[in-house]
Every structure is written in structure tokens, then in C-alpha cells.
Design a protein around this motif. Structure first.
Motif, short mmCIF file in Angstrom:
data_model
loop_
_atom_site.label_atom_id
_atom_site.label_comp_id
_atom_site.label_asym_id
_atom_site.label_seq_id
_atom_site.Cartn_x
_atom_site.Cartn_y
_atom_site.Cartn_z
N SER A 175 -23.46 -23.72 6.08
CA SER A 175 -24.52 -22.38 6.32
C SER A 175 -25.22 -22.76 7.47
O SER A 175 -25.97 -23.49 7.75
N PRO A 176 -25.55 -21.57 8.38
CA PRO A 176 -26.40 -21.54 9.37
C PRO A 176 -27.80 -21.47 9.13
O PRO A 176 -28.56 -21.67 9.81
N LYS A 177 -27.96 -21.25 7.85
CA LYS A 177 -29.41 -21.16 7.41
C LYS A 177 -29.75 -21.86 6.05
O LYS A 177 -28.62 -21.96 5.33
N TRP A 178 -30.83 -22.07 5.69
CA TRP A 178 -31.02 -22.86 4.31
C TRP A 178 -31.00 -21.88 3.21
O TRP A 178 -31.37 -20.62 3.43
N LEU A 179 -30.40 -22.35 2.12
CA LEU A 179 -30.18 -21.50 0.62
C LEU A 179 -30.51 -22.12 -0.40
O LEU A 179 -30.69 -23.54 -0.32
N GLY A 180 -31.30 -21.40 -1.10
CA GLY A 180 -31.66 -22.16 -2.51
C GLY A 180 -30.52 -22.45 -3.36
O GLY A 180 -30.60 -23.75 -3.71
N GLN A 181 -29.39 -21.81 -3.33
CA GLN A 181 -28.51 -21.90 -4.31
C GLN A 181 -26.99 -21.98 -3.35
O GLN A 181 -26.91 -21.24 -2.60
N CYS A 182 -26.41 -23.01 -3.56
CA CYS A 182 -24.97 -23.03 -2.87
C CYS A 182 -23.90 -22.16 -3.41
O CYS A 182 -23.66 -22.01 -4.51
N PRO A 183 -23.54 -21.26 -2.44
CA PRO A 183 -22.46 -20.02 -3.00
C PRO A 183 -21.19 -20.72 -3.51
O PRO A 183 -20.40 -20.26 -4.16
N GLY A 184 -20.73 -22.14 -3.21
CA GLY A 184 -19.55 -22.91 -3.35
C GLY A 184 -19.54 -23.45 -4.54
O GLY A 184 -18.66 -23.17 -5.34
N CYS A 185 -20.71 -24.11 -4.83
CA CYS A 185 -20.75 -25.10 -6.21
C CYS A 185 -21.70 -24.73 -7.26
O CYS A 185 -21.93 -25.42 -8.21
N ARG A 186 -22.76 -23.55 -6.71
CA ARG A 186 -23.67 -22.92 -7.56
C ARG A 186 -24.73 -24.02 -7.74
O ARG A 186 -25.58 -23.93 -8.96
N GLU A 187 -25.02 -25.29 -6.97
CA GLU A 187 -26.07 -26.26 -7.28
C GLU A 187 -27.38 -25.94 -6.72
O GLU A 187 -27.24 -25.25 -5.54
N TRP A 188 -28.50 -26.00 -7.17
CA TRP A 188 -29.84 -25.66 -6.78
C TRP A 188 -30.30 -26.58 -5.68
O TRP A 188 -30.12 -27.98 -6.15
N ASN A 189 -31.17 -26.30 -4.70
CA ASN A 189 -31.81 -27.09 -3.82
C ASN A 189 -30.75 -28.43 -3.50
O ASN A 189 -31.24 -29.66 -3.34
#
Length: 456
Positions: free
Chosen positions: A18-32
């Protein structure tokens, strides 16, 4: 920032970019799970792990014109490992061995090296974690090695590539992939981008030179190190070591295998001289089980082509609190709750005010529905304080209506029970008709859980 470099965010659990930080991964739905890494711009025409851009163009070919060369598999003489691999090591394949630190990955691969070098195969063992002296200490514990095993302590992939091209071994062991680094990638060793690019280089070596490559990947609970899940789509075979370090038994399970079945498992026992094969896991798992105790039942689960008999223990007691406690070890927690709800509704057992603990003896984990009936009868046995005959085997899938459904490979299960001296078998009625008269063991067919409860 230096020219040609940029930063990306990678999921440490699955490798999503991802070009930016995300709280939840869209691929595996893992948080942080996102961390920032610096990556270098790859020169045009250079091969990378994430792409197949090369200077040479590939032309399409007709399928009928492709000739297939049947390569003989290399037997490791460790039958449990050969079974999981699909019959042996395929030349030019890449195998990932994952598992928790200290579970026995390096020990097993060093034993494979000993077996192959004893048969005249040249093997290169590359370690990025241990010194030559530390590897020597482990090797002395395992046994004698000959001159066909070469050791290399190195983490630079370019140096490793040059050594492989010079030595030309038949098999290479990389221990571990998290310590290797590629100078063209600016991020630190163990990062997602480093692990992925390093694996891409090793894949080129394996396919280009026809060398079998085994790579070790660590899995940590806190997710601080890029786990093997990032690499699963890149390699040919993924093997996972299961088990607790406090338990002597280890399960080697094939998660992905392009050259064989993914249903097979290998059972090992950790001893002073390394990992020893368990030829008959059913007999080992049943050793020491209680004789006149309620709440225990012997079930049969099929892993690949192998039937395994194992003991299920259940303990049902009145709760001291308003909310009953439910615990399961080795069996899916939600499945146990579902079966207890079926007992309440279809059999009239009042379990709403009881604590329930269900355990699979031996430290194994089973998910096959055929063990449902064994779990149900173990819970009933503990609830009624009624002992199930120790020479009775139980298997069958339980539905939400309380029916007992037929299971596959029933003949293999009955044959294994008879071989181990069991005298009776409670099984689905749908499977009994095809087996009547073939075996001396008494076959008891049941259509629902009420009939099964009357048989104990």
C-alpha cells in the motif's frame, strides 16, 4: 530521500502493498500489521520476485509440442517426510518449511542432509543464524556425516549464488530466509520486501540449475517477522511443523504441494538424537489411556491415506457461576459448542448449567467431521458418569438434526481398529452394510445420536 528510492507500506502478515498506512489490511483483514519500508526502483529489464520483466522475451508454444521429462524423485529415506512430499524430493523444486522457533525445522533438514549425503548426493547447507561450530554440535548429536555435506555461513545472496554455481550441489538448505538479504533491496533483512526478493532469487537458482532448495521460515506470534505466508504463492511446496515444544510429538503437514497430495501428515517424536519417525501413530497415541474412567472415547480420523486412532477426553461438571465455561484443545471450539447444542435439543441433555472441557490427547489437532460422534459420546459419558468400553471404536459425522451421517474410507478405519485389537465399532448405519461379514470386529450401525447413546 535518495534518488531512485521510495517508501511503501507492507502487511507483515500477508505481504499486501500500500502507498499509505492502513489500520486494517484489505488482503487478510489483520489489524495494525502495516510497516513502512524503503524500496529501490528496479532497473528496466531486471528480474524481480514480484514481476517477470526480463530482457529476453518469451514466445508462446503449442501445448502438444512440449516434451515432458520424467524426473525421478530423490528418496530421503525418512518415510514420514517422503509421504508428505508426495514420494520424495523433486529435482528443481522449492520447498518452504515453516513453524514456530525451536519446533525442529533445522534438526529435520540436517537429518535429511545426512541421509542424502550418505547416498552420494552433494548438499550445501547455508546458515544465516548459527556459526559453523553450532551446526557441528547439532550434527554430532544426530550422527556421522561424510564429505558430501558442505556448510556455509553467509547471508549475502550474491555470495550464496556464486558458491552454488561453483559447487553445483543437488540440494541447498537455506536456514533461514528471514536472515538473507539482497543488496539491491534497501530494506532490512527479515522485512517483507527482502524476504520476497530473496525467495525470487532462490527460485531462479532452483529452476535454472535444477537444484532442490529447502528454505526455513520462522513464524512468530507477535508478527514482528515476515512469516512464510508471504511466500506461499511463490514456492512449490509448503510444509508446516505443528506441535508444542513441551510435547514430544511433532506433526509435519503439507499445506501446499504441486507434486503431491496436501492431505498427508508425518508424525515425528523429538528425542535426544533428533526427530524419530512414528511408524504407528495410533498405537503411540493410545498408550497410557485410562481404563475405567468416564468421559473418554477412541475415535478414528483419516489424514490423507492414513487412519489414526486417538483418544478424546471430555469433562462435564456443574458450573459454580451463572455463565458456563466451555474449553476445547485440539478440536474446533465452535464445533464442540455446536455438538453440545445438538445434544441439548435432540437428546434432552441439560448442559446449559454445566462447564465442559474437551481435549484431544497427544497434542494433535483434528478437524475431520468423522470425530463428531466420538466427541458427543465422550460428553455423554462424562455427564452420566458412565464408562465407555475401552475396546470400542467410535466414528461418524453428526448433523444438526441429530442424525449420524456416513463417512469416507470406513473400511480403512475398521481395518486399523481390528489390527489394534478393538472388539466393537460404533459407526454410521450407512457404512455398515458394505462392511458386514468382512471383519471379525463387531460393527454397530447407528442412525442418530439417541441410538448411539443406547450403545454405550
Amino acid at each position: 530521500m535518495a534518488k531512485g528510492k521510495k517508501t511503501l507500506f507492507f502487511c507483515q502478515n500477508c505481504g499486501y502493498e500500500s502507498p499509505k498506512w492502513l489500520g486494517q489490511c484489505p488482503g487478510c483483514r489483520e489489524w495494525n500489521s502495516f510497516v513502512e519500508e524503503t524500496v529501490s526502483a528496479t532497473a528496466k529489464g531486471k528480474t524481480t520476485a514480484s514481476g517477470s520483466t526480463t530482457g529476453k522475451k518469451n514466445e508462446p508454444v503449442i501445448l502438444a509440442d512440449i516434451s515432458i521429462q520424467e524426473n525421478d524423485r530423490i528418496k530421503t529415506e525418512i518415510e514420514e517426510l517422503d509421504r508428505v512430499l508426495g514420494g520424495g524430493i523433486v529435482p528443481g523444486s522449492m520447498v518452504l518449511v515453516g513453524g514456530d522457533p525451536g519446533i525442529g525445522k533445522s534438526t529435520l533438514l540436517l537429518q535429511v542432509c545426512r541421509q542424502l549425503t550418505g547416498k552420494g548426493h552433494k548438499v550445501l547447507y547455508v546458515s544465516g543464524e548459527e556459526s559453523l561450530g553450532q551446526i557441528k554440535l547439532r550434527a554430532k548429536r544426530i550422527g556421522e556425516f561424510n564429505e558430501n555435506l558442505l556448510l556455509l555461513c553467509e547471508t549475502n545472496l550474491e555470495n550464496i549464488r556464486s558458491v552454488i554455481e561453483k559447487v553445483k550441489p543437488e540440494m541447498v538448505v537455506i536456514d533461514s530466509i528471514q536472515t538473507m538479504y539482497n543488496e539491491e533491496v534497501s530494506s532490512a533483512p527479515g522485512s517483507v520486501s527482502q524476504v520476497r526478493e530473496s525467495t525470487g532469487v532462490l527460485m531462479q537458482i532452483a529452476k535454472g540449475m535444477g537444484i532442490s532448495v529447502f528454505i526455513v521460515g520462522h513464524v512468530t506470534k507477535d508478527g514482528s517477522v515476515a512469516g512464510p505466508r508471504v511466500l506461499e504463492h511463490m514456492v512449490d511446496t509448503v510444509l508446516y511443523f505443528e506441535g508444542d515444544r513441551q510435547v514430544i510429538y511433532r506433526i509435519l503437514r503439507g499445506v501446499k504441494n504441486r507434486f503431491g497430495s496436501t492431505n498427508e501428515i508425518g508424525v515425528f517424536e523429538m528425542r535426544e538424537k533428533g526427530l524419530m519417525e512414528v511408524k504407528n501413530p495410533s498405537q503411540v497415541m493410545l498408550n497410557g489411556r485410562p481404563t475405567d474412567a468416564s468421559g473418554t472415547a477412541v475415535v478414528c480420523s483419516v489424514e490423507g491415506t492414513r487412519p489414526i486412532l486417538i483418544e478424546i477426553q471430555a469433562l462435564v461438571t456443574r458450573t459454580n457461576f451463572g455463565l458456563p465455561r466451555r474449553t476445547s484443545v485440539g478440536i474446533d471450539y465452535n464445533r464442540v459448542n455446536l455438538l453440545m447444542a445438538v445434544l441439548e435439543k435432540r437428546a434432552g441433555l441439560h448442559l446449559g448449567d454445566c462447564d465442559a472441557y474437551v481435549n484431544l490427547a497427544g497434542g494433535m489437532k483434528l478437524g475431520e467431521p468423522a470425530i463428531d460422534l466420538g466427541v458427543v459420546l465422550a460428553i455423554v459419558s462424562s455427564y452420566r458418569n458412565q464408562v465407555i468400553d475401552e475396546q470400542t471404536l467410535i466414528f461418524g459425522e453428526v448433523g444438526l438434526s441429530g442424525e449420524v451421517r456416513g463417512v469416507s474410507m470406513a473400511e480403512s478405519r475398521v481395518r486399523e481398529a481390528e489390527k489394534l485389537g478393538f472388539t466393537s465399532c460404533i459407526m454410521p448405519k450407512a457404512n455398515v452394510e458394505s462392511l458386514q461379514g468382512k471383519y471379525e470386529i463387531k460393527l454397530i450401525g447407528v442412525a442418530n445420536i439417541k441410538e448411539a447413546m443406547n450403545c454405550i
